[in-house]
Write a protein that holds these residues in place. Structure first.
Motif, PDB file in Angstrom:
ATOM      1  N   UNK A 166     -13.166  16.789  10.989  1.00 52.08           N
ATOM      2  CA  UNK A 166     -13.474  15.693  10.093  1.00 52.08           C
ATOM      3  C   UNK A 166     -13.278  14.622   9.938  1.00 52.08           C
ATOM      4  N   UNK A 167     -11.905  13.912  10.236  1.00 53.82           N
ATOM      5  CA  UNK A 167     -11.029  12.801   9.627  1.00 53.82           C
ATOM      6  C   UNK A 167     -11.238  11.721  10.887  1.00 53.82           C
TER       7      UNK A 167
ATOM      8  N   UNK B  95     -17.050   6.034   9.206  1.00 54.16           N
ATOM      9  CA  UNK B  95     -17.020   5.859   7.933  1.00 54.16           C
ATOM     10  C   UNK B  95     -16.853   3.754   7.829  1.00 54.16           C
ATOM     11  N   UNK B  96     -16.252   3.379   9.085  1.00 54.49           N
ATOM     12  CA  UNK B  96     -15.659   1.530   8.411  1.00 54.49           C
ATOM     13  C   UNK B  96     -16.567   0.916   9.343  1.00 54.49           C
TER      14      UNK B  96
ATOM     15  N   UNK C 268     -14.275  10.719  10.446  1.00 62.96           N
ATOM     16  CA  UNK C 268     -14.790  10.275   9.704  1.00 62.96           C
ATOM     17  C   UNK C 268     -14.782   8.773  10.007  1.00 62.96           C
ATOM     18  N   UNK C 269     -13.356   9.003  10.918  1.00 69.53           N
ATOM     19  CA  UNK C 269     -12.139   7.083  10.907  1.00 69.53           C
ATOM     20  C   UNK C 269     -12.987   7.391  11.868  1.00 69.53           C
TER      21      UNK C 269
END
Lengths: 142, 334
Positions: B274-275, B282-283, B278-279
């Motif tokens: 998930x990280x 998300x940005x 997201x990285x």
């Protein structure tokens, strides 16, 4: 240090997932990641921890050379301030004691991973021209 | 860092409303209704020229069935105004990322000014009443025709668990796969590969994510912007509604998040944390439409925690890419 530090909201947004903290500076377009000890330090600082108490708390949490631990966490906090992720804010309530996770883990110098690949995009829209061939958000070259 | 706008946003909004009304007196009004998931949006164009530029990519969202209107967008061209249009009163120091002009927290109006195209969007957040002015409907850039009204739709559709996010989406009756990543990462390549190999198509670049309850991706535009080649100047805009109308999907439950990365060679699908997802996502989404102070990041974090995530090395074979999407859907089911 000694000043109350707080997350530079609303310009900075952050989320911690799977032990990795992802920080986004919405004004500069730079984003960051921290894992392991770095994410722990970010977590307590984002919660309003007193930076002056952080070194002592880190010495209890991490196994390693005390000087290296103090230098590593202090340097990280300075980086977080330098990047505008944390700001001094005297209007905030007094900083609290850092609540790092319980137990001891080996120390490794925390690294603030910095990503600037979105910065060009931030500049393209709206203040710089767009490449008419590639279209928004690609910058005009040459 | 942009300063707060000193000139009154609400006063400027009122002046813009009067300008729109004059444009309607001159040009007449063309009214269209669009539906995005459970949101019905009314568009009122002063004249038909701008409608012709902006509506083709939204044609599948047309909704003449009636029902309550969630938000209204009034649109006009500066060239339609017999008087000089109200000048945009702010300068570069007032304009933040994404063209946002922000007043104080108490201001009910925000503005987005796209300097390159000159398009202006004004939002009365309390009333969900929006204004959109362009200099000339005939000069709307191709990328705005392919994905029009992004800032306006961000506010018109946002809220109550809905977020306009930067992602493609494809899928079938098993559900949808969100294609997450920055511009140039391969979202369109994967979306079109999936499309031509029989999967349903929702989007290559922007979807309306409904995150309350079961996460659902809703299609907004029916276009896909294909990277240019030396033989074709610019990007070719493919309208899937015209080319492969039977492949369009209006909405699908989100079963997986897939992060493409252009690599060449063979396609390769891998599990991602998930990280990692997201990285990569998300940005890009938060900076693409930086109008909600990054509130969307927590929504995306919840989503990637809840569904399996993958990275896809985007290779040269469209069949392999479609197969990877199919594999992701199968893995998400197991």
């Amino acid at each position: 240090m000694g000043a109350t530090l707080t997350v530079n909201a609303p310009h900075v947004v952050h989320e911690t997932i799977d032990g990795e903290a992802i920080l986004i500076h919405l004004v500069t377009g730079t984003y960051y990641s921290l894992d392991g000890i770095g994410a722990e330090v970010w977590g307590v600082m984002a919660a309003g921890a007193d930076p002056d108490l952080l070194v002592a708390a880190a010495a209890e949490r991490y196994d390693g050379d005390p000087v290296e631990i103090a230098g590593g966490v202090s340097s990280l906090v300075e980086q977080l301030v330098g990047e505008g992720l944390l700001i001094e804010d005297e209007s905030q309530p007094a900083a609290n004691a850092p609540r790092l996770p319980a137990g001891r883990v080996p120390f490794a110098v925390p690294v603030l991973n910095t990503y600037t690949d979105m910065q060009e995009f931030m500049l393209v829209d709206p203040l710089h021209e767009v490449d008419e061939v590639a279209g928004w958000p690609h910058a005009k070259t040459g | 860092m942009p300063r707060l706008a000193e000139a009154g946003l609400e006063a400027f909004y009122s002046a813009a409303v009067r300008e729109y009304e004059v444009a309607v007196e001159c040009e007449g009004v063309v009214e269209r209704y669009l539906r995005f998931g459970d949101c019905r949006v009314r568009l009122r164009f002063a004249g038909g020229g701008l409608a012709g530029a902006l509506l083709p990519a939204l044609a599948q969202r047309r909704d003449d069935a009636g029902g309550a209107v969630h938000a209204t967008i009034d649109l006009w061209e500066e060239s339609a105004c017999p008087r000089r249009p109200v000048p945009f009163p702010w300068g570069a120091v007032d304009i933040g990322p994404g063209g946002l002009v922000r007043g104080s927290e108490l201001d009910r109006v925000v503005a987005v000014h796209e300097t390159y195209s000159g398009a202006l969007t004004l939002v009365d957040r309390a009333e969900l009443a929006l204004l959109h002015r362009v200099p000339d409907g005939g000069a709307v850039p191709w990328w705005e025709r392919a994905a029009p009204l992004r800032p306006a739709l961000f506010w018109a559709l946002g809220g109550e668990g809905r977020h306009l996010v930067h992602a493609g989406a494809v899928g079938d009756d098993r559900g949808g796969v969100l294609l997450a990543g920055a511009s140039g990462s391969g979202k369109t390549t994967v979306a079109l590969a999936a499309l031509v190999h029989g999967l349903g198509y929702l989007a290559d670049d922007y979807v309306l994510l409904h995150a309350a309850g079961e996460p659902t991706a809703n299609s907004i535009y029916t276009t896909a912007s294909v990277a240019g080649t030396p033989q074709v100047e610019g990007k070719a805009v493919l309208d899937v509604a015209v080319s492969l109308p039977g492949s369009l999907r209006e909405s699908l439950p989100v079963r997986a998040v897939l992060v493409p990365r252009i690599r060449g060679g063979r396609a390769r699908l891998r599990r991602a944390s998930p990280a990692d997802a997201l990285r990569a996502w998300a940005p890009d989404t938060a900076l693409h439409m930086p109008f909600d102070d990054g509130a969307v990041v927590a929504v995306l974090a919840a989503l990637v925690r809840g569904v399996p995530c993958f990275t896809l090395d985007v290779g040269d074979d469209a069949g392999e890419l479609a197969g990877a999407v199919d594999q992701a859907l199968e893995l998400a089911r197991s």
